[in-house]
Design an enzyme around this catalytic site. Sequence first.
Site, PDB file in Angstrom:
ATOM      1  N   ARG A  67       0.871  -1.181   0.000  1.00  0.00           N
ATOM      2  CA  ARG A  67       0.000   0.000   0.000  1.00  0.00           C
ATOM      3  C   ARG A  67       0.900   1.221   0.000  1.00  0.00           C
ATOM      4  NH1 ARG A  67      -3.192  -0.076   5.166  1.00  0.00           N
ATOM      5  NH2 ARG A  67      -4.221  -1.817   4.119  1.00  0.00           N
ATOM      6  N   HIS A  94       2.218  -2.412   5.497  1.00  0.00           N
ATOM      7  CA  HIS A  94       1.771  -2.450   4.095  1.00  0.00           C
ATOM      8  C   HIS A  94       2.626  -1.528   3.227  1.00  0.00           C
ATOM      9  CE1 HIS A  94      -1.900  -4.883   4.184  1.00  0.00           C
ATOM     10  NE2 HIS A  94      -2.208  -4.302   5.334  1.00  0.00           N
ATOM     11  N   ASP A 101      -3.304  -8.483   3.418  1.00  0.00           N
ATOM     12  CA  ASP A 101      -4.651  -8.722   3.946  1.00  0.00           C
ATOM     13  C   ASP A 101      -5.261  -9.790   3.055  1.00  0.00           C
ATOM     14  OD1 ASP A 101      -4.316  -6.673   5.807  1.00  0.00           O
ATOM     15  OD2 ASP A 101      -5.324  -5.191   4.558  1.00  0.00           O
ATOM     16  N   GLU A 158      -7.016  -7.869  13.765  1.00  0.00           N
ATOM     17  CA  GLU A 158      -7.575  -8.097  12.429  1.00  0.00           C
ATOM     18  C   GLU A 158      -7.276  -9.524  11.977  1.00  0.00           C
ATOM     19  OE1 GLU A 158      -5.615  -5.148  10.007  1.00  0.00           O
ATOM     20  OE2 GLU A 158      -6.809  -3.512  10.835  1.00  0.00           O
ATOM     21  N   HIS A 161      -5.149  -9.704   8.582  1.00  0.00           N
ATOM     22  CA  HIS A 161      -3.859  -9.025   8.415  1.00  0.00           C
ATOM     23  C   HIS A 161      -2.692  -9.879   8.911  1.00  0.00           C
ATOM     24  CE1 HIS A 161      -1.063  -5.560   8.288  1.00  0.00           C
ATOM     25  NE2 HIS A 161      -0.508  -6.200   9.303  1.00  0.00           N
TER      26      HIS A 161
END
Length: 183
Positions: A67, A94, A101, A158, A161
Site C-alpha cells: 500500500r 503495508h 490482507d 484483524e 492481516h
Amino acid sequence: MALTEITGRHFGVEIDIVYATTRNFTGKPVYARPACYLHADAAAALSRAAALAAPLGLKLRILDAFRPREAQFKLWEHTPDPNFLADPRSGSPHSRGVAVDLTLVDSTARELDMGTGFDAFTPASHHGSRDVSAEAQRNRHLLLGLMTAAGWDYYRNEWWHYQLFRPRAYPLLGDGALPRPMM
C-alpha cells in the site's frame, strides 16, 4: 528496492484488491488501478502459505498487499483509528511491502466464513474473538495456522492481516517505487 508483482497464475492465489473498488470502508476507490506487490521476502512467505493451503483444497484470496504511503494517508484521513490503521507518519507494514490482507476460499472460489467482513473495525474482528460462530473461529484458526507456518506474524485486532516479523527493518515506500503507479 524492487517489489515483486504477485499474480494469481504465478503464486496460486486469487487477487481481489479491495481498495481499487468501492467495496472498502471509505466507500470509494483508494487506488486508481488494482495491483498486488510485495517485498521479495514477503512474496516467498506468501508462496509457502499458498503451497500449504493447496493440498487442503483451499486458496488464499489477497485483498491488499503493498500500500503506497500516499494511500495510507488517504485511509488515515478517512478513519484515524490506531486500533485498525497505522498512522502514516510512523508507517504501515503495508507501505513497506511486508504485509498482506487476505482470506481463504474453497475449491469453488467461495470465501470461508470468517465471522466478519474484511475491514470490519470491531472487536469481533480480533483473533480469538468468541463473538463469531464456531465455524468462523475454526476458519480463522486455519488461516492463522497456514500463515504462521509459512513465516508470517499476525496482528491481533484483524483476522485478515499478516505481516513479516520485524517490519520496521524494511523501508517505507511510496507509489514511485512501482514500475507503474497505483495511485
